[in-house]
Design a protein around this motif. Sequence first.
Motif, mmCIF file in Angstrom:
data_model
loop_
_atom_site.group_PDB
_atom_site.id
_atom_site.type_symbol
_atom_site.label_atom_id
_atom_site.label_comp_id
_atom_site.label_asym_id
_atom_site.label_seq_id
_atom_site.Cartn_x
_atom_site.Cartn_y
_atom_site.Cartn_z
ATOM 1 N N SER A 218 0.846 -0.750 -0.066
ATOM 2 C CA SER A 218 0.006 -0.219 -0.095
ATOM 3 C C SER A 218 1.110 1.654 0.116
ATOM 4 N N THR A 219 0.565 2.277 -1.071
ATOM 5 C CA THR A 219 1.200 2.840 -0.763
ATOM 6 C C THR A 219 0.245 4.586 -1.014
ATOM 7 N N ARG A 220 1.110 5.115 0.566
ATOM 8 C CA ARG A 220 0.248 6.920 0.533
ATOM 9 C C ARG A 220 1.469 7.898 0.287
ATOM 10 N N LYS A 221 0.700 8.892 -0.352
ATOM 11 C CA LYS A 221 1.186 10.325 -0.285
ATOM 12 C C LYS A 221 1.519 10.837 1.000
ATOM 13 N N VAL A 222 3.049 10.890 1.677
ATOM 14 C CA VAL A 222 2.495 12.130 2.685
ATOM 15 C C VAL A 222 3.700 12.993 2.316
ATOM 16 N N GLN A 226 7.196 12.345 -1.314
ATOM 17 C CA GLN A 226 7.594 11.675 -0.184
ATOM 18 C C GLN A 226 5.890 10.540 -0.127
ATOM 19 N N ARG A 227 6.290 9.364 0.264
ATOM 20 C CA ARG A 227 5.883 7.737 -0.116
ATOM 21 C C ARG A 227 5.604 7.120 1.899
ATOM 22 N N TYR A 228 4.620 6.942 2.166
ATOM 23 C CA TYR A 228 4.360 5.708 2.765
ATOM 24 C C TYR A 228 3.831 4.616 2.158
ATOM 25 N N VAL A 229 5.152 3.288 2.617
ATOM 26 C CA VAL A 229 4.718 2.032 2.030
ATOM 27 C C VAL A 229 5.613 0.876 2.655
ATOM 28 N N ARG A 230 3.589 0.263 2.872
ATOM 29 C CA ARG A 230 3.651 -0.917 3.742
ATOM 30 C C ARG A 230 3.472 -1.880 2.636
ATOM 31 N N VAL A 231 4.825 -2.564 2.951
ATOM 32 C CA VAL A 231 4.320 -4.673 2.019
ATOM 33 C C VAL A 231 4.507 -5.339 3.206
ATOM 34 N N TYR A 232 3.170 -5.672 2.768
ATOM 35 C CA TYR A 232 3.112 -7.418 3.440
ATOM 36 C C TYR A 232 2.601 -8.160 2.866
ATOM 37 N N HIS A 233 2.455 -9.463 3.461
ATOM 38 C CA HIS A 233 2.685 -10.840 2.682
ATOM 39 C C HIS A 233 1.252 -11.656 3.682
ATOM 40 N N TYR A 234 0.438 -11.824 2.299
ATOM 41 C CA TYR A 234 -0.194 -13.229 2.628
ATOM 42 C C TYR A 234 -0.444 -14.141 2.684
ATOM 43 N N VAL A 235 -0.406 -14.919 3.264
ATOM 44 C CA VAL A 235 0.982 -16.176 3.863
ATOM 45 C C VAL A 235 -0.363 -17.494 3.282
ATOM 46 N N MET A 236 -1.128 -18.833 3.052
ATOM 47 C CA MET A 236 -1.890 -19.415 2.677
ATOM 48 C C MET A 236 -1.576 -20.724 3.377
ATOM 49 N N PRO A 237 -3.158 -20.514 4.551
ATOM 50 C CA PRO A 237 -4.309 -19.978 3.755
ATOM 51 C C PRO A 237 -4.825 -18.550 4.602
ATOM 52 N N HIS A 400 8.265 -19.574 2.647
ATOM 53 C CA HIS A 400 8.285 -18.455 3.226
ATOM 54 C C HIS A 400 8.990 -18.747 4.442
ATOM 55 N N ARG A 401 10.327 -19.938 4.503
ATOM 56 C CA ARG A 401 10.995 -18.952 5.283
ATOM 57 C C ARG A 401 11.604 -17.934 5.341
ATOM 58 N N ASN A 402 11.941 -17.119 4.530
ATOM 59 C CA ASN A 402 12.472 -16.303 4.321
ATOM 60 C C ASN A 402 12.252 -14.673 3.959
ATOM 61 N N ILE A 403 10.902 -14.768 4.612
ATOM 62 C CA ILE A 403 10.144 -13.506 3.756
ATOM 63 C C ILE A 403 9.985 -12.742 5.462
ATOM 64 N N ARG A 404 10.061 -11.587 4.916
ATOM 65 C CA ARG A 404 9.696 -10.623 6.415
ATOM 66 C C ARG A 404 8.401 -9.194 5.339
ATOM 67 N N PRO A 405 7.771 -9.381 6.519
ATOM 68 C CA PRO A 405 7.439 -7.637 6.087
ATOM 69 C C PRO A 405 8.321 -6.216 6.603
ATOM 70 N N TYR A 406 7.548 -5.134 5.607
ATOM 71 C CA TYR A 406 8.523 -4.108 6.742
ATOM 72 C C TYR A 406 7.588 -2.760 5.935
#
Lengths: 428, 428, 428
Positions: A218-222, A226-237, A400-406
């Motif tokens: 998700s990207t929001r203008k700040v 500038q941009r506030y960027v959130r990187v999420y993971h959806y890990v099934m299920p 999924h072993r190596n993923i990390r959100p930020y």
Amino acid sequence: MLKPEDNERLVRVGAGTPAGELMRRYWQPALLSAELPENDCPPARVRLLGEDLVAFRDSNGRIGLIDAYCPHRRASMFFGRNEECGLRCVYHGWKFDVDGNCMDMPNEAADTPMKGRVKILAYPTVDRGGVIWTFMGPRDSVPEPPDFEWMRAPSTHRFVSKTYEECNYLQAMEGGLDTSHSSFAHSNYLGNKTVIRNIDTAPRIDVEPADYGYRYISTRKVGENQRYVRVYHYVMPNQQMRGAFKPWFSNKDEKDPHRVPKSDGHLWVPIDDEHTWVYNWACGRDRSVPLTAAFRDESETFFGRGPDDLIPGTFKLKRNRGNDYLIDRNVQKTQTFTGIKGVNTQDFALQEGMGPIVDRSKEHLGASDKAIVLMRRLMLEAIRAVERGEKPPGLDPTTHRNIRPYDGVIAGDTPWQESFADELLAKW
Amino acid sequence: MLKPEDNERLVRVGAGTPAGELMRRYWQPALLSAELPENDCPPARVRLLGEDLVAFRDSNGRIGLIDAYCPHRRASMFFGRNEECGLRCVYHGWKFDVDGNCMDMPNEAADTPMKGRVKILAYPTVDRGGVIWTFMGPRDSVPEPPDFEWMRAPSTHRFVSKTYEECNYLQAMEGGLDTSHSSFAHSNYLGNKTVIRNIDTAPRIDVEPADYGYRYISTRKVGENQRYVRVYHYVMPNQQMRGAFKPWFSNKDEKDPHRVPKSDGHLWVPIDDEHTWVYNWACGRDRSVPLTAAFRDESETFFGRGPDDLIPGTFKLKRNRGNDYLIDRNVQKTQTFTGIKGVNTQDFALQEGMGPIVDRSKEHLGASDKAIVLMRRLMLEAIRAVERGEKPPGLDPTTHRNIRPYDGVIAGDTPWQESFADELLAKW
Amino acid sequence: MLKPEDNERLVRVGAGTPAGELMRRYWQPALLSAELPENDCPPARVRLLGEDLVAFRDSNGRIGLIDAYCPHRRASMFFGRNEECGLRCVYHGWKFDVDGNCMDMPNEAADTPMKGRVKILAYPTVDRGGVIWTFMGPRDSVPEPPDFEWMRAPSTHRFVSKTYEECNYLQAMEGGLDTSHSSFAHSNYLGNKTVIRNIDTAPRIDVEPADYGYRYISTRKVGENQRYVRVYHYVMPNQQMRGAFKPWFSNKDEKDPHRVPKSDGHLWVPIDDEHTWVYNWACGRDRSVPLTAAFRDESETFFGRGPDDLIPGTFKLKRNRGNDYLIDRNVQKTQTFTGIKGVNTQDFALQEGMGPIVDRSKEHLGASDKAIVLMRRLMLEAIRAVERGEKPPGLDPTTHRNIRPYDGVIAGDTPWQESFADELLAKW
């Protein structure tokens, strides 16, 4: 919007149902490790995917997860005695080990052949990352246990809790995947009621499929450029991971317990069609900064007020459906968007407020719902894969072993893939 | 006695059911005006004819009555913010006006075409006589709002309250239309237990059909050559009106708050098949005699003990089904016929005591049940009329605008039509 | 193990169901005599075999057991006035005698022919042995009332109580017929947790069919060349009788109130499919030893703590399903097998813990379950007999009039039939 028949395929979780069978292809949290605090401690009730079970930790520390009812005459194993490497039914003394074998049948003759024949249903378990996981699918295809980064973090840097939610898992999880609601439901510093127009409340959402499910951004203008960027993971299920930079905290009290660098997330584990365990996890990102006691306290109910939020002896919120979450209409007018205290409680009010199972044929989805739409599509595809006898995606822990959100604010035009490259790799 | 299939046609009130569709052809009370005491006050939950709705009074005093769930993702509008001429969902900030139009969709791009397309279900309302009325039927045939005399009385001469009853509306209304039970269920001055034999407990009942339903007249002999005559109105589909002369009061305390000249009545409004709102109204008959505070207090629960009868914060009786209405068997032996306090509570004990929906195939009706039998027949006829695409009777306010009920004692042979002629005309 | 269709035939008790019709061929306990303590006292609610009834004791001491709803308009007869040889509905004053005749119809004309025609459903009753019995089967084949020995004992030597159980009657009765569980579920003097291995926990069970059902004998070895023999009776369809010698008491406090010589037993009377009245009876065996107050107190809830075990004003246990029977896991580890106080409560934990109706297709029965297996077979045979239009066994009181249960320790090889011959004959 979802056709009623697709909704049914997604929300039912009992044995033999489409989503129930899909869920049974993955290891699932059965209970917190802390619910069985020591060897030979009292057993615990577990209701999972519509099945009634009993968990116990035996004299050697092994975890049993067995049918809630004795195979003899169906007495409750919950009242059982946990002793000498087995759980003994208190009706006639039949005793079972963690694998479901009958170890003793004292009300029958010593040489009865029944003892060797009778078993109690027992699911395999592993105790990792503060959670006891189980696999309730076919025994001939048990996958490797999960291996999320947060499970590998040392206990100084890991936090896990759970909360009881009175609705179907899917609408709960959709609340978690949803990013745009945080500007509204969790807006707790109104100042005045027009403040919500001063921030970018319509983030752009991008979704990128992956082996384990997808990541979405998700990207929001700040301010200026500038941009506030959130990187999420959806890990099934049924898991979500997210960063926790949260720039709006910068305006707040320095003592905020959430200022610790961490990732966090939830697993939404179906108790049955109309009840869900929400597992809350957090994982410190910096080896030199362990999670604090204040952080742990507040995180017990996820951004609530901590253990005091719970009805003692339960995992149920004091502010719940039965008391309208103690909504304070005056606070709602003047201080917070909902008038309800606690992020977790705000989410529950919205998710449970839809009723036990939401009727998705009456929805009107927009661009902000992109991540939710894709999750449903992946779930429906995975259900069909299982129906065809195939494996659903993400069973292999290497996915999924190596993923990390930020989360973070990026100045200028640097792509987030570049700015965040290192932050998105697991370090534990 | 009623055939089970006719009973079903009369008792079910959901959308698409026979009686449900009939009810939806009339304006119905949705809630008390006092439940939305000021502009922009908190919204109120409304459950009506099996539908879950939310009511709010906007910044200009207009009343909205909308779907309980947001059309976006079905969050509860009850938790909504009532602000600046609309109710805003707290999930993603979508905002709707009293007509159901979407005024704001802040989590989508400013130019999203969805905003113009998405509506929330909204029923028309009018706020009159202390009651907010709504029309839940076809929009192309909204009748004129009702115009009962009591609605036109000034607030000094008008009283309205409501009570929650745990049974189907029909058995509740049948208890209201029933006249002969008052000699038994409401006999509160036994003295000794044979007293009930000293009054005329088997009144003659005459019923006269009318455009709005019917009026019915009960006649009891009193002493030498006198008659106690009560002229009631049954106003389709769910209202009763009656006078309140009550000659037995002449033997009682001069301070009885009910000695004020008035008419009163009830509307039995289905919440759903098994729950009913009983609206209680009273209307002073004499311009020079306003309703007193003592009268209002006692009338809150209709001849009960007033607001103290209610569980605080609710419209539910403290003496209820769950505690057998606190029946006192010693009082029943020596002082009152039922041992239960309060006229309203006595009625509830009888009506709720039948179970949620009475099985009318097991009844044995007599001459005393004449008014009830006709009401059922009129209702079944009106249901058939709606099914044929016709209008049911009484939609036009001119049919009920001028009616007034009355009670009185008549000496000699003068027909009541003559004695009561002026008293039966509305004066407000 | 039982096929699901046979289980259904055994557990359903409503009118028209297989077991329901069988139960209706026998006199059944409707309520305790003490629940109607005097003539013209308040009526009592009775729910029996899924039917809602009201019981009253009239001015002459006769017992009425009638439909819970007035035949006029179905008001609740529970709120009725019990006066002058009849129960009067408080809605319109209709009054019925114990035979169901209408004695008064005061809201109709004095000469109405309805009065002679309308009846209320009324079942025949007898008041014997501290219990009010009723017969709910066909009126043309009412059998002689039951005549168990305990019913003939004088009140000084007889005790009767009842307790409310939240499960089907069959699993409750199976718990009663079961003999081997007492070494486990009721083992309350563990000392250490291996003590249960020091007694003979696998009794031999012999079953001998009889006209009234069967008697069954459990035999346990005791020390050198002794046997502890218990002779029970199963009296069709829902009673058990047993002796109460209980040799393990010899190691206990001399003040144990259960040291009085007596027989005791239970009747499991279906309230409906999922609720049961457990009637507890005891009968002194020795004319010179009346039952003591201490014994009566403790027996109120059958080996519990007496009346203090019950929620005041009810027959429900304080330690119940809703609070896990207040199981104390520390007590369970160190003192008693279950950690639950009270023999009755232990049984309820096991029987209710199975769920409202146990799924017998998942059982694994052994030699210890012989008596239960035969009971089911006799019940299924009796159900078929009723379906063929025949009488089920044991209707004639001569079949059970003289039976008495017994327990005792026998030295050497003397057959129990010889040692116990006189003890097994009724003396009252």
